[in-house]
Design an enzyme around this catalytic site. Structure first.
Site, PDB file in Angstrom:
ATOM      1  N   ASP A  95      -8.018  -5.301  -0.293  1.00  0.00           N
ATOM      2  CA  ASP A  95      -8.379  -6.270  -1.370  1.00  0.00           C
ATOM      3  C   ASP A  95      -7.893  -7.830  -1.095  1.00  0.00           C
ATOM      4  O   ASP A  95      -8.200  -8.748  -1.870  1.00  0.00           O
ATOM      5  CB  ASP A  95      -7.778  -5.860  -2.577  1.00  0.00           C
ATOM      6  CG  ASP A  95      -8.368  -4.421  -2.951  1.00  0.00           C
ATOM      7  OD1 ASP A  95      -9.801  -4.343  -2.750  1.00  0.00           O
ATOM      8  OD2 ASP A  95      -7.688  -3.697  -3.348  1.00  0.00           O
ATOM      9  N   HIS A 137       0.780  -1.232   0.074  1.00  0.00           N
ATOM     10  CA  HIS A 137      -0.030   0.142  -0.123  1.00  0.00           C
ATOM     11  C   HIS A 137       0.918   1.291  -0.007  1.00  0.00           C
ATOM     12  O   HIS A 137       2.066   1.287   0.690  1.00  0.00           O
ATOM     13  CB  HIS A 137      -0.690  -0.016   1.269  1.00  0.00           C
ATOM     14  CG  HIS A 137      -2.286   0.895   0.942  1.00  0.00           C
ATOM     15  ND1 HIS A 137      -2.084   2.262   1.287  1.00  0.00           N
ATOM     16  CD2 HIS A 137      -3.127   0.668   0.547  1.00  0.00           C
ATOM     17  CE1 HIS A 137      -3.165   2.798   0.953  1.00  0.00           C
ATOM     18  NE2 HIS A 137      -4.124   1.926   0.509  1.00  0.00           N
TER      19      HIS A 137
HETATM   20  N1  CMC Z   1       4.363  -7.503  -4.587  1.00  0.00           N
HETATM   21  C1  CMC Z   1       5.568  -7.543  -4.899  1.00  0.00           C
HETATM   22  N2  CMC Z   1       6.421  -6.443  -4.703  1.00  0.00           N
HETATM   23  C2  CMC Z   1       5.713  -5.208  -4.359  1.00  0.00           C
HETATM   24  C3  CMC Z   1       4.324  -5.287  -4.253  1.00  0.00           C
HETATM   25  C4  CMC Z   1       3.625  -6.257  -4.353  1.00  0.00           C
HETATM   26  N3  CMC Z   1       2.315  -6.475  -4.076  1.00  0.00           N
HETATM   27  N4  CMC Z   1       3.807  -3.880  -3.923  1.00  0.00           N
HETATM   28  C5  CMC Z   1       5.090  -3.256  -3.778  1.00  0.00           C
HETATM   29  N5  CMC Z   1       6.198  -4.040  -4.162  1.00  0.00           N
HETATM   30  C6  CMC Z   1       7.558  -3.655  -4.159  1.00  0.00           C
HETATM   31  C7  CMC Z   1       7.857  -2.769  -5.295  1.00  0.00           C
HETATM   32  O1  CMC Z   1       8.274  -3.356  -6.216  1.00  0.00           O
HETATM   33  C8  CMC Z   1       9.139  -1.696  -4.877  1.00  0.00           C
HETATM   34  O2  CMC Z   1      10.194  -2.623  -4.714  1.00  0.00           O
HETATM   35  P1  CMC Z   1      11.580  -1.927  -4.957  1.00  0.00           P
HETATM   36  O3  CMC Z   1      11.898  -0.959  -3.886  1.00  0.00           O
HETATM   37  O4  CMC Z   1      12.491  -2.976  -5.063  1.00  0.00           O
HETATM   38  O5  CMC Z   1      11.591  -1.295  -6.428  1.00  0.00           O
HETATM   39  C9  CMC Z   1       8.444  -1.450  -3.533  1.00  0.00           C
HETATM   40  O6  CMC Z   1       7.854  -2.510  -3.158  1.00  0.00           O
HETATM   41  C10 CMC Z   1       7.670  -0.300  -3.375  1.00  0.00           C
HETATM   42  O7  CMC Z   1       6.841  -0.375  -4.248  1.00  0.00           O
HETATM   43  P2  CMC Z   1       5.919   0.866  -4.950  1.00  0.00           P
HETATM   44  O8  CMC Z   1       5.201   0.103  -6.389  1.00  0.00           O
HETATM   45  O9  CMC Z   1       6.878   1.877  -5.304  1.00  0.00           O
HETATM   46  O10 CMC Z   1       4.722   1.160  -4.122  1.00  0.00           O
HETATM   47  P3  CMC Z   1       3.685   2.127  -4.635  1.00  0.00           P
HETATM   48  O11 CMC Z   1       3.512   2.905  -3.280  1.00  0.00           O
HETATM   49  O12 CMC Z   1       3.957   2.896  -5.865  1.00  0.00           O
HETATM   50  O13 CMC Z   1       2.400   1.240  -4.869  1.00  0.00           O
HETATM   51  C11 CMC Z   1       0.591  -0.434  -4.657  1.00  0.00           C
HETATM   52  C12 CMC Z   1       1.392   0.837  -4.142  1.00  0.00           C
HETATM   53  C13 CMC Z   1      -0.545  -0.593  -3.852  1.00  0.00           C
HETATM   54  C14 CMC Z   1       0.338   0.091  -6.109  1.00  0.00           C
HETATM   55  C15 CMC Z   1       1.686  -1.796  -4.932  1.00  0.00           C
HETATM   56  O14 CMC Z   1       1.855  -2.049  -3.354  1.00  0.00           O
HETATM   57  C16 CMC Z   1       0.814  -2.684  -5.496  1.00  0.00           C
HETATM   58  O15 CMC Z   1       1.086  -2.760  -6.772  1.00  0.00           O
HETATM   59  N6  CMC Z   1       0.306  -3.794  -4.914  1.00  0.00           N
HETATM   60  C17 CMC Z   1      -0.639  -4.767  -5.487  1.00  0.00           C
HETATM   61  C18 CMC Z   1      -1.923  -4.219  -6.133  1.00  0.00           C
HETATM   62  C19 CMC Z   1      -2.761  -4.059  -4.785  1.00  0.00           C
HETATM   63  O16 CMC Z   1      -3.084  -4.759  -4.033  1.00  0.00           O
HETATM   64  N7  CMC Z   1      -3.516  -2.780  -4.755  1.00  0.00           N
HETATM   65  C20 CMC Z   1      -4.588  -2.713  -3.869  1.00  0.00           C
HETATM   66  C21 CMC Z   1      -4.121  -1.533  -3.100  1.00  0.00           C
HETATM   67  S1  CMC Z   1      -5.280  -1.302  -1.396  1.00  0.00           S
HETATM   68  C22 CMC Z   1      -6.803  -0.674  -2.188  1.00  0.00           C
HETATM   69  C23 CMC Z   1      -6.963   0.336  -2.986  1.00  0.00           C
HETATM   70  O17 CMC Z   1      -7.267   1.297  -2.061  1.00  0.00           O
HETATM   71  O18 CMC Z   1      -6.642   0.673  -3.862  1.00  0.00           O
END
Ligand code: CMC
Length: 425
Positions: A361, A304
């Site tokens: 989710d 998140h």
């Molecule tokens: N699985 C594997 N690695 C992950 C995941 C994941 N679900 N989420 C984040 N990471 C890693 C990402 O690759 C990055 O690694 P590194 O630092 O080595 O590059 C690090 O963690 C930080 O991630 P980010 O993508 O920069 O984080 P963000 O804040 O931009 O994205 C997120 C947040 C929710 C989009 C992401 O965690 C994600 O894609 N999760 C899976 C989709 C999901 O469950 N979404 C629902 C969110 S909650 C409901 C809502 O309100 O929408």
């Protein structure tokens, strides 16, 4: 802490006001930055940008705190109803007994869709994704938007109507996709029970169990608001151009649809199916894939932008998953798999270091599936829950000194060059 922050760029120094929220969140007001220095802030993904002041929801990701209008989510989920929470979000205070009774009666009286909206649903292809259908018909509902000043049962009439009609819309979209006749709203049933009835009446999934309806109502509460997330920011941004309420909400629906946002609830189930189908339920494989930067596989329902400790909604939903599946007498292999996957990920250094935890989710789809909802409908359920939050933010934005939302950029393209006619190129 001082009341100004000093920013120095080259030989220019400016003092920017520091604003502090009621929960001591600190923001540097950089509105004069560009005028005084020529520079803008750079924050792709808005991870560090406060786009507005808001009094709707407080969220502390480090502590795992979520409060609607000051009330902790743990205190609302269970004792309160979704309609009560909707009123709280929209009006700022809890309703008293008379207000809630009037709101409840008015909601029940406005559940029917206008004929043209029913016709639009019937005109859509049966295989259209329900989120696409929802957005399309919501935009169409713009034409019936009441005057923003009309009030009924203490609420803006267009908000009341949208709250009452969204479950009908969702149920008709589903039944159309299945080739089933529509089942109209039943004013004798609560908000969630009526929705379940319109969805499943006459099918083997029909239920009249109030406990199941109560669980769905609770899920709506857990989704009701989440401050400046992608879809809510979209609703505010579209609304900032003075687009109408339904049009702004339709944009929120399309933002929510994405798998990184609300669409993750559908993606979790697809991911779990993939782990079963191709890896015989091997959670170690899923964790390894999620860590592999050469793979597109992500642990859906994990991570998140804001929560870096735990998502309080996920905790509450996990409890509901056990309750609902127990009540339905279902031994869901996916629930066991999800728990195993959660455990494996939470012990893994990659997830620990990055503070990645199950989000709202991760378990919600398992409940929805157990109730009989197809995965394509999961994000529609999220949208029904999020509606009062979106509307509260739309109102808040438009009640203030609403400036149109318009970010800046850092241009990285070609410098100026002269056009050459096609025959000379
Ligand atoms: N699985 C594997 N690695 C992950 C995941 C994941 N679900 N989420 C984040 N990471 C890693 C990402 O690759 C990055 O690694 P590194 O630092 O080595 O590059 C690090 O963690 C930080 O991630 P980010 O993508 O920069 O984080 P963000 O804040 O931009 O994205 C997120 C947040 C929710 C989009 C992401 O965690 C994600 O894609 N999760 C899976 C989709 C999901 O469950 N979404 C629902 C969110 S909650 C409901 C809502 O309100 O929408």
């Amino acid at each position: 802490m001082g009341t100004t922050a000093t920013i120095q760029i080259g030989d220019k120094t400016i003092d920017c006001p520091v604003i502090v929220g009621t929960e001591n969140e600190v923001g540097i007001d950089i509105q004069v930055l560009r005028d005084k220095t020529g520079a803008v802030t750079f924050d792709p993904g808005y991870g560090n940008t406060g786009a507005c002041e808001s009094a709707v929801t407080f969220l502390d990701g480090e502590q795992g705190i979520l409060r609607y209008r000051g009330y902790p989510i743990e205190q609302l989920a269970g004792p309160a109803s979704f309609l009560e929470v909707s009123w709280l979000l929209l009006k700022g205070e809890l309703p008293n007994a008379a207000e809630l009774a009037a709101f409840d009666a008015a909601e029940k009286a406005h559940r029917e869709l206008p004929d043209y909206a029913v016709a639009v649903i019937k005109a859509l292809p049966k295989n259209v994704h329900p989120m696409a259908a929802l957005a399309s018909v919501l935009v169409a509902l713009t034409t019936s938007e009441d005057s923003p000043k009309a009030v009924e049962a203490g609420l803006a009439k267009n908000e009341l109507t949208l709250l009452a009609q969204l479950p009908t819309l969702a149920a008709y979209i589903y039944r159309h996709s299945q080739g089933l006749d529509f089942v109209g709203p039943d004013a004798g049933l609560s908000y969630a029970a009526n929705y379940l009835n319109m969805m499943f009446k006459g099918t083997k999934l029909a239920t009249t169990d109030e406990a199941i309806a109560k669980a769905l109502d609770l899920l709506f509460i857990l989704h009701a608001d989440h401050e400046q997330n992608c879809s809510t920011s979209t609703v505010r941004l579209v609304g900032s151009a003075q687009a109408g309420l339904s049009a702004s909400l339709a944009a929120g629906v399309t933002a929510l649809w994405g798998p990184l946002h609300g669409g993750a609830n559908q993606a979790v189930i697809e991911m779990l199916d993939e782990v079963v189908a191709h890896q015989n339920g091997d959670v170690g494989w899923a964790v390894a894939q999620a860590k592999d930067k050469n793979s597109n596989f992500r642990l859906m329902g994990f991570g998140h932008r804001v929560y870096k400790n735990f998502d309080p909604r996920a905790k509450l939903i996990k409890v509901q998953a056990d309750l609902v599946l127990g009540k339905l007498g279902k031994d869901d292999k996916q629930l066991a798999l999800a728990k195993g996957l959660e455990q494996a990920a939470l012990q893994d250094e990659y997830f620990i270091q990055r503070k990645l935890y199950p989000n709202v989710d991760f378990y919600s789809g398992i409940i929805y599936r157990a109730l009989g909802f197809p995965p394509e409908m999961f994000t529609v359920l999220f949208a029904i829950g999020r509606l009062p939050g979106w509307m509260s933010h739309w109102n808040e934005h438009n009640a203030g000194k609403a400036r149109i939302g318009r970010p800046r950029q850092i241009y990285t393209g070609k410098n100026a060059r002269d056009f050459v006619a096609v025959d000379k190129r």
